[in-house]
Design a protein around this motif. Structure first.
Motif, short mmCIF file in Angstrom:
data_model
loop_
_atom_site.label_atom_id
_atom_site.label_comp_id
_atom_site.label_asym_id
_atom_site.label_seq_id
_atom_site.Cartn_x
_atom_site.Cartn_y
_atom_site.Cartn_z
N SER A 1 0.85 -1.19 0.00
CA SER A 1 0.00 0.00 0.00
C SER A 1 0.89 1.24 0.00
O SER A 1 1.49 1.57 1.02
CB SER A 1 -0.91 0.00 1.24
OG SER A 1 -1.69 1.16 1.28
N CYS A 2 0.99 1.89 -1.14
CA CYS A 2 1.87 3.04 -1.30
C CYS A 2 1.13 4.21 -1.93
O CYS A 2 -0.04 4.07 -2.32
CB CYS A 2 3.09 2.67 -2.14
SG CYS A 2 4.24 1.56 -1.28
N ASP A 3 1.80 5.34 -2.00
CA ASP A 3 1.20 6.54 -2.59
C ASP A 3 1.34 6.57 -4.11
O ASP A 3 0.42 6.93 -4.82
CB ASP A 3 1.83 7.80 -1.98
CG ASP A 3 1.65 7.85 -0.47
OD1 ASP A 3 0.51 7.72 -0.03
OD2 ASP A 3 2.66 8.02 0.24
N VAL A 4 2.53 6.21 -4.58
CA VAL A 4 2.85 6.28 -6.01
C VAL A 4 3.67 5.05 -6.38
O VAL A 4 4.42 4.52 -5.55
CB VAL A 4 3.66 7.56 -6.34
CG1 VAL A 4 3.94 7.65 -7.84
CG2 VAL A 4 2.92 8.80 -5.88
N GLY A 5 3.52 4.60 -7.63
CA GLY A 5 4.30 3.48 -8.12
C GLY A 5 5.24 3.90 -9.24
O GLY A 5 4.93 4.81 -10.01
N LEU A 6 6.39 3.23 -9.31
CA LEU A 6 7.40 3.52 -10.33
C LEU A 6 7.82 2.20 -10.95
O LEU A 6 8.17 1.25 -10.24
CB LEU A 6 8.61 4.21 -9.69
CG LEU A 6 9.72 4.72 -10.61
CD1 LEU A 6 9.24 5.97 -11.36
CD2 LEU A 6 10.98 5.05 -9.81
#
Length: 440
Positions: free
Chosen positions: A45-50
């Motif tokens: 569960s994160c804010d942004v993915g790369l």
């Protein structure tokens, strides 16, 4: 001592050497970094993915699309300049990613992109209503919807019949569901029937049921009115009832009991009746097509549902809701609407109301090629020509002025003094206006 930036979480898929090299700088800017494979990405569960897009991702993008669709966050694609030259890569990146970054990394530029993406995620999370809203929840913040919710709150506790009036597609059934769910009968059946859909020769049996026939071989059938006993009965398109069924329904409302077809035994019924129509029932009464006594039995409490064109401010809220809802149906990411699409929706008259909007958004999701839904995807005309035709307030005044001159000259072409008097201007002013508009 300097304050450290608030922590934000960045999920990196299959980190390569380039990603590891920038970790210290991103961490100093307040980013916590987590790492995962494509298969385990949705366990985080994160804010942004790369994600660094490899040739295999570009050739077979289905796994990446599925991961993004299920993740619920926004993603940044990392690509090489050569990758962008590959056919259809641009469309893939634009459709499925919030933004992209080309190698080699520019940490400051990447940090700005990540920050903007994180901010957008939080903004959407705060402002977006849930996708799977209950059937009885009424979306919208316009004055019309606020007034409607207030009125339904007052009517919900009553036991009187309610007549719900509104154009086709305005959500009359949703209003009926709201009344039911807010009433003391909310844990009892809600039974709905569209009187325009069921053939009229079968509707009596559908409503009242029938007893077992010793000679016909028919089994006993419970009608919808009896099935709704203790709860709420919703009769949509009530104006479609035949005179005979209107009479039977009036008798039921009067006596609070029914007779199954083929039976001589009355059955007491405790049910609240909600009826809906898109017709003008008073006009139908005057034309002899609807019983006045039934109308007054149904129209104890009245609700008028506003058309979409009068729900100022609700259009974008509803469009975005449908975009999120139907994106699951077509297996694509939810899309926003371009400025041109929003303007086209704003000037459209919406004769089919909310139902038409839902259908157009579903069509737009299926046809859109880019990150946003365009006016053409919705089947609406591009607004550039429309906005130009609207013009400024001064343009409107000039057109009205010229039209007034033409109208008065048509009637008083041989008496300009009278023409000026009719317009309420002096003769010199009248001549000046003729010259201004080049009318001779």
């Amino acid at each position: 001592m300097l304050a450290t930036p608030s922590s934000r979480r960045l999920l990196v898929i299959d980190p390569h050497k380039e990603c590891h090299n920038i970790m210290p700088e991103l961490q100093s800017l307040g980013w916590e970094m987590e790492f995962a494979s494509l298969a385990t990405a949705n366990d985080h569960s994160c804010d942004v993915g790369l994600i660094r897009l490899e040739p295999l991702h570009l050739i077979r993008p289905e796994a990446v699309k599925e991961m993004i669709r299920l993740s619920g966050i926004e993603w940044i694609a990392v690509v090489s300049p050569d990758d962008l030259a590959i056919s259809n890569v641009g469309n893939f990146v634009c459709e499925w990613f919030y933004d992209f970054h080309t190698l080699p990394f520019d940490v400051q530029r990447l940090a700005v992109t990540l920050g903007r993406t994180s901010g957008m995620v939080h903004l959407r999370t705060q402002s977006a209503p849930p996708v799977n809203i209950p059937d009885h929840q009424l979306l919208g913040e316009s004055h019309a919807m606020q007034d409607l919710r207030t009125l339904l709150g007052k009517y919900a506790s009553a036991e009187s019949p309610v007549l719900i009036e509104g154009e086709t597609g305005t959500g009359k059934k949703r209003v009926a569901l709201t009344l039911h769910h807010q009433s003391r009968r909310h844990d009892q059946p809600f039974v709905a029937i569209n009187c325009a859909v069921v053939p009229q020769h079968l509707l009596e049996t559908q409503l009242f049921g029938h007893d077992a026939g010793p000679f016909s071989g028919l089994a006993r059938k419970i009608g919808l009115i009896e099935a709704a006993n203790g709860g709420t009965l919703f009769l949509d398109e009530i104006d479609e009832l035949t005179p005979e069924l209107q009479s039977s329904l009036w008798r039921f409302l009067l006596e609070k009991q029914i007779w199954r077809v083929g039976s001589n035994h009355p059955i007491p019924i405790d049910v609240r009746v909600l009826a809906a129509t898109s017709a003008d029932l008073e006009a139908e009464i005057n034309n002899g097509r609807f019983r006045a006594d039934l109308y007054y039995r149904l129209n104890v409490l009245q609700v008028k549902v506003a058309p979409l064109r009068d729900r100022h401010g609700d259009l974008e809220i509803l469009a975005n809701h449908f975009s999120r809802f139907y994106s699951l149906e077509v297996g694509r990411r939810p899309r926003t609407f371009s400025k041109d699409a929003l303007m086209a929706m704003g000037i459209h008259d919406w004769p089919g109301n909310v139902r038409e909007l839902a259908n157009r958004v579903r069509q737009g999701l299926a046809q859109a090629q880019g990150r946003q839904i365009e006016a053409a995807d919705l089947g609406l005309a591009c607004t550039q020509q429309s906005t130009e035709s609207i013009g400024t307030l001064a343009d409107y005044k000039d057109r009205a002025e010229r039209q007034a001159l033409c109208d008065v000259l048509h009637r008083y072409s041989r008496n300009l003094s009278m023409a000026a008097k009719v317009l309420g201007v002096s003769r010199p002013t009248f001549y000046r206006l003729l010259h201004k508009h080049q009318i001779r």
